[in-house]
Design a protein around this motif. Structure first.
Motif, PDB file in Angstrom:
ATOM      1  N   LYS A  83      16.590  95.383  34.638  1.00 49.90           N
ATOM      2  CA  LYS A  83      16.098  96.109  33.628  1.00 49.90           C
ATOM      3  C   LYS A  83      16.020  95.005  32.402  1.00 49.90           C
ATOM      4  CE  LYS A  83      17.192  99.790  30.084  1.00 49.90           C
ATOM      5  NZ  LYS A  83      18.559 100.606  29.848  1.00 49.90           N
ATOM      6  N   SER A  84      14.859  94.857  31.605  1.00 53.59           N
ATOM      7  CA  SER A  84      14.683  93.892  31.072  1.00 53.59           C
ATOM      8  C   SER A  84      13.612  93.978  29.843  1.00 53.59           C
ATOM      9  CB  SER A  84      14.334  92.467  31.398  1.00 53.59           C
ATOM     10  OG  SER A  84      14.208  91.412  30.773  1.00 53.59           O
ATOM     11  N   GLU A  85      13.683  93.590  28.652  1.00 55.36           N
ATOM     12  CA  GLU A  85      12.621  93.575  27.849  1.00 55.36           C
ATOM     13  C   GLU A  85      11.723  92.669  28.106  1.00 55.36           C
ATOM     14  OE1 GLU A  85      13.867  95.105  23.485  1.00 55.36           O
ATOM     15  OE2 GLU A  85      15.063  93.426  24.119  1.00 55.36           O
ATOM     16  N   ALA A  86      10.570  92.270  27.581  1.00 51.82           N
ATOM     17  CA  ALA A  86       9.804  91.097  27.797  1.00 51.82           C
ATOM     18  C   ALA A  86      10.301  89.855  27.182  1.00 51.82           C
ATOM     19  CB  ALA A  86       8.417  91.326  27.027  1.00 51.82           C
ATOM     20  N   GLU A  87      10.215  88.622  27.650  1.00 54.60           N
ATOM     21  CA  GLU A  87      10.928  87.757  26.827  1.00 54.60           C
ATOM     22  C   GLU A  87      10.027  87.429  25.718  1.00 54.60           C
ATOM     23  OE1 GLU A  87      12.264  84.384  29.377  1.00 54.60           O
ATOM     24  OE2 GLU A  87      12.175  85.855  31.167  1.00 54.60           O
ATOM     25  N   PRO A  88      10.623  87.080  24.754  1.00 51.19           N
ATOM     26  CA  PRO A  88       9.786  86.541  23.309  1.00 51.19           C
ATOM     27  C   PRO A  88       9.023  85.464  23.629  1.00 51.19           C
ATOM     28  CG  PRO A  88      12.141  86.067  23.028  1.00 51.19           C
ATOM     29  CD  PRO A  88      12.157  86.824  24.306  1.00 51.19           C
ATOM     30  N   ALA A  89       7.622  85.459  23.019  1.00 48.26           N
ATOM     31  CA  ALA A  89       6.959  84.173  23.465  1.00 48.26           C
ATOM     32  C   ALA A  89       7.445  83.047  22.658  1.00 48.26           C
ATOM     33  CB  ALA A  89       5.529  84.662  22.734  1.00 48.26           C
ATOM     34  N   ASP A  90       8.194  83.318  21.501  1.00 49.51           N
ATOM     35  CA  ASP A  90       8.501  82.240  20.681  1.00 49.51           C
ATOM     36  C   ASP A  90      10.217  82.282  20.506  1.00 49.51           C
ATOM     37  OD1 ASP A  90       9.504  79.923  19.313  1.00 49.51           O
ATOM     38  OD2 ASP A  90       8.431  80.842  17.319  1.00 49.51           O
ATOM     39  N   ASN A  91      11.088  81.668  21.414  1.00 51.00           N
ATOM     40  CA  ASN A  91      12.321  82.034  21.364  1.00 51.00           C
ATOM     41  C   ASN A  91      13.166  80.734  20.725  1.00 51.00           C
ATOM     42  OD1 ASN A  91      14.931  83.434  21.508  1.00 51.00           O
ATOM     43  ND2 ASN A  91      14.900  83.119  23.552  1.00 51.00           N
ATOM     44  N   ASN A  92      12.681  79.893  19.605  1.00 43.71           N
ATOM     45  CA  ASN A  92      13.094  78.928  19.011  1.00 43.71           C
ATOM     46  C   ASN A  92      13.714  79.227  17.646  1.00 43.71           C
ATOM     47  OD1 ASN A  92      12.219  77.217  21.011  1.00 43.71           O
ATOM     48  ND2 ASN A  92      10.116  77.161  20.401  1.00 43.71           N
ATOM     49  N   GLY A  93      13.886  80.367  17.500  1.00 41.20           N
ATOM     50  CA  GLY A  93      14.821  80.448  16.025  1.00 41.20           C
ATOM     51  C   GLY A  93      16.176  80.200  16.071  1.00 41.20           C
ATOM     52  N   PRO A  94      16.930  80.072  15.040  1.00 38.59           N
ATOM     53  CA  PRO A  94      18.375  80.098  15.141  1.00 38.59           C
ATOM     54  C   PRO A  94      19.228  80.960  16.037  1.00 38.59           C
ATOM     55  CG  PRO A  94      17.510  81.010  12.841  1.00 38.59           C
ATOM     56  CD  PRO A  94      16.296  80.946  13.792  1.00 38.59           C
ATOM     57  N   LYS A  96      18.988  83.142  19.239  1.00 38.24           N
ATOM     58  CA  LYS A  96      18.231  83.066  20.543  1.00 38.24           C
ATOM     59  C   LYS A  96      18.325  84.631  20.807  1.00 38.24           C
ATOM     60  CE  LYS A  96      17.381  78.768  21.174  1.00 38.24           C
ATOM     61  NZ  LYS A  96      16.529  78.277  19.944  1.00 38.24           N
ATOM     62  N   ILE A  97      17.101  85.332  21.438  1.00 33.77           N
ATOM     63  CA  ILE A  97      16.950  86.431  21.976  1.00 33.77           C
ATOM     64  C   ILE A  97      17.133  86.598  23.355  1.00 33.77           C
ATOM     65  CG2 ILE A  97      15.370  88.406  22.433  1.00 33.77           C
ATOM     66  CD1 ILE A  97      16.188  87.759  19.271  1.00 33.77           C
ATOM     67  N   ILE A  98      18.193  87.154  23.856  1.00 36.95           N
ATOM     68  CA  ILE A  98      18.478  87.305  25.283  1.00 36.95           C
ATOM     69  C   ILE A  98      17.962  88.632  26.090  1.00 36.95           C
ATOM     70  CG2 ILE A  98      20.499  87.291  26.960  1.00 36.95           C
ATOM     71  CD1 ILE A  98      20.051  84.629  25.530  1.00 36.95           C
ATOM     72  N   SER A 144      23.662  71.364  19.091  1.00 39.71           N
ATOM     73  CA  SER A 144      22.678  71.546  20.278  1.00 39.71           C
ATOM     74  C   SER A 144      23.593  71.967  21.309  1.00 39.71           C
ATOM     75  CB  SER A 144      22.008  70.267  20.728  1.00 39.71           C
ATOM     76  OG  SER A 144      23.061  69.539  21.150  1.00 39.71           O
ATOM     77  N   ASP A 145      25.072  71.814  21.313  1.00 44.42           N
ATOM     78  CA  ASP A 145      26.071  72.274  22.330  1.00 44.42           C
ATOM     79  C   ASP A 145      26.490  73.930  22.145  1.00 44.42           C
ATOM     80  OD1 ASP A 145      27.315  71.407  19.992  1.00 44.42           O
ATOM     81  OD2 ASP A 145      29.032  70.801  21.248  1.00 44.42           O
ATOM     82  N   ILE A 146      26.114  74.589  21.019  1.00 45.36           N
ATOM     83  CA  ILE A 146      26.283  75.865  20.632  1.00 45.36           C
ATOM     84  C   ILE A 146      25.007  76.771  20.572  1.00 45.36           C
ATOM     85  CG2 ILE A 146      27.571  77.422  19.134  1.00 45.36           C
ATOM     86  CD1 ILE A 146      29.532  74.958  18.378  1.00 45.36           C
ATOM     87  N   MET A 147      25.234  77.831  21.196  1.00 44.12           N
ATOM     88  CA  MET A 147      24.003  78.837  21.072  1.00 44.12           C
ATOM     89  C   MET A 147      24.328  80.074  20.379  1.00 44.12           C
ATOM     90  SD  MET A 147      21.577  80.809  23.719  1.00 44.12           S
ATOM     91  CE  MET A 147      21.351  79.220  24.691  1.00 44.12           C
ATOM     92  N   ILE A 148      23.800  80.395  19.436  1.00 48.72           N
ATOM     93  CA  ILE A 148      24.083  81.915  18.858  1.00 48.72           C
ATOM     94  C   ILE A 148      23.001  82.753  19.485  1.00 48.72           C
ATOM     95  CG2 ILE A 148      24.368  83.104  16.701  1.00 48.72           C
ATOM     96  CD1 ILE A 148      26.452  80.622  17.027  1.00 48.72           C
ATOM     97  N   ALA A 149      23.604  83.575  19.986  1.00 42.99           N
ATOM     98  CA  ALA A 149      22.185  84.777  20.782  1.00 42.99           C
ATOM     99  C   ALA A 149      22.531  86.177  20.640  1.00 42.99           C
ATOM    100  CB  ALA A 149      22.204  84.355  22.096  1.00 42.99           C
ATOM    101  N   LYS A 150      21.619  87.177  20.692  1.00 35.24           N
ATOM    102  CA  LYS A 150      21.792  88.367  20.749  1.00 35.24           C
ATOM    103  C   LYS A 150      20.998  89.115  22.027  1.00 35.24           C
ATOM    104  CE  LYS A 150      18.436  89.389  17.201  1.00 35.24           C
ATOM    105  NZ  LYS A 150      18.274  89.811  15.816  1.00 35.24           N
ATOM    106  N   ILE A 151      21.483  90.178  22.290  1.00 33.82           N
ATOM    107  CA  ILE A 151      21.092  91.064  23.208  1.00 33.82           C
ATOM    108  C   ILE A 151      20.714  92.345  23.139  1.00 33.82           C
ATOM    109  CG2 ILE A 151      23.104  91.007  24.783  1.00 33.82           C
ATOM    110  CD1 ILE A 151      21.114  91.303  27.265  1.00 33.82           C
TER     111      ILE A 151
END
Length: 178
Positions: A83-94, A96-98, A144-151
């Motif tokens: 079950k998944s939403e479509a992946e964002p076309a641009d996921n380069n924001g501060p 990340k969209i999971i 670059s070694d830390i990712m802030i993300a949300k789902i």
């Protein structure tokens, strides 16, 4: 109904040592099976492995299609249903969209520590947190070694090890413990 039950048992009789068959009513078990199936497919068929991963038969039910699906599943040729939403076309924001489909690739990447928010779009606490979380993403973007993300936990599957019982739920996923 017994009509489908008998047809399913007959179609998969040769797999009885390898597959356990179950018949469930889509209305009664809507919460469990509702996201797996196309509307109007009757009966809908799927395989669930020992780890709870789902595999859906996309063809209309016929005994022949069910038999072919069971053989393909046993041969490892059926793609897991996520079950998944479509992946964002641009996921380069501060932040990340999971999604269900990119979860393993991004969150379980062993080269990064990940701060992951599980949210619901309708949640007031999540809406209140959003600007602060975005600000944190901006402050951390050069690390670059830390990712802030949300789902969006209501629209995407994620591994069972991430127990979410309320929103928002935030996990620290260290690079050395994945």
């Amino acid at each position: 109904s017994n009509y489908y039950r008998n047809r399913i048992i007959k179609a998969c009789k040769e797999f009885s040592d390898e597959i356990t068959l179950s018949l469930a009513d889509k209305t009664e078990f809507a919460k469990k099976v509702g996201d797996l199936f196309n509307k109007g497919c009757n009966p809908a068929c799927a395989a669930v492995d020992a780890d709870g991963q789902n595999y859906v038969m996309n063809e209309p039910y016929t005994p022949e299609n069910l038999k072919a699906f069971a053989q393909s599943y046993l041969d490892g040729n059926v793609e897991q249903h996520i079950k998944s939403e479509a992946e964002p076309a641009d996921n380069n924001g501060p932040v990340k969209i999971i999604t269900g489909k990119n979860f393993n690739e991004l969150v379980l990447d062993e080269s990064k520590d990940v701060l992951l928010e599980f949210y619901a779009p309708w949640c007031g606490h999540c809406k209140s947190l959003a600007p602060k979380y975005d600000e944190l993403g901006l402050k951390m973007k050069d690390h670059s070694d830390i990712m802030i993300a949300k789902i969006d936990a209501t629209a995407n599957e994620y591994p069972k090890q991430f127990a979410v019982s309320g929103y928002p739920t935030i996990y620290w996923v260290p690079h050395n413990n994945k």
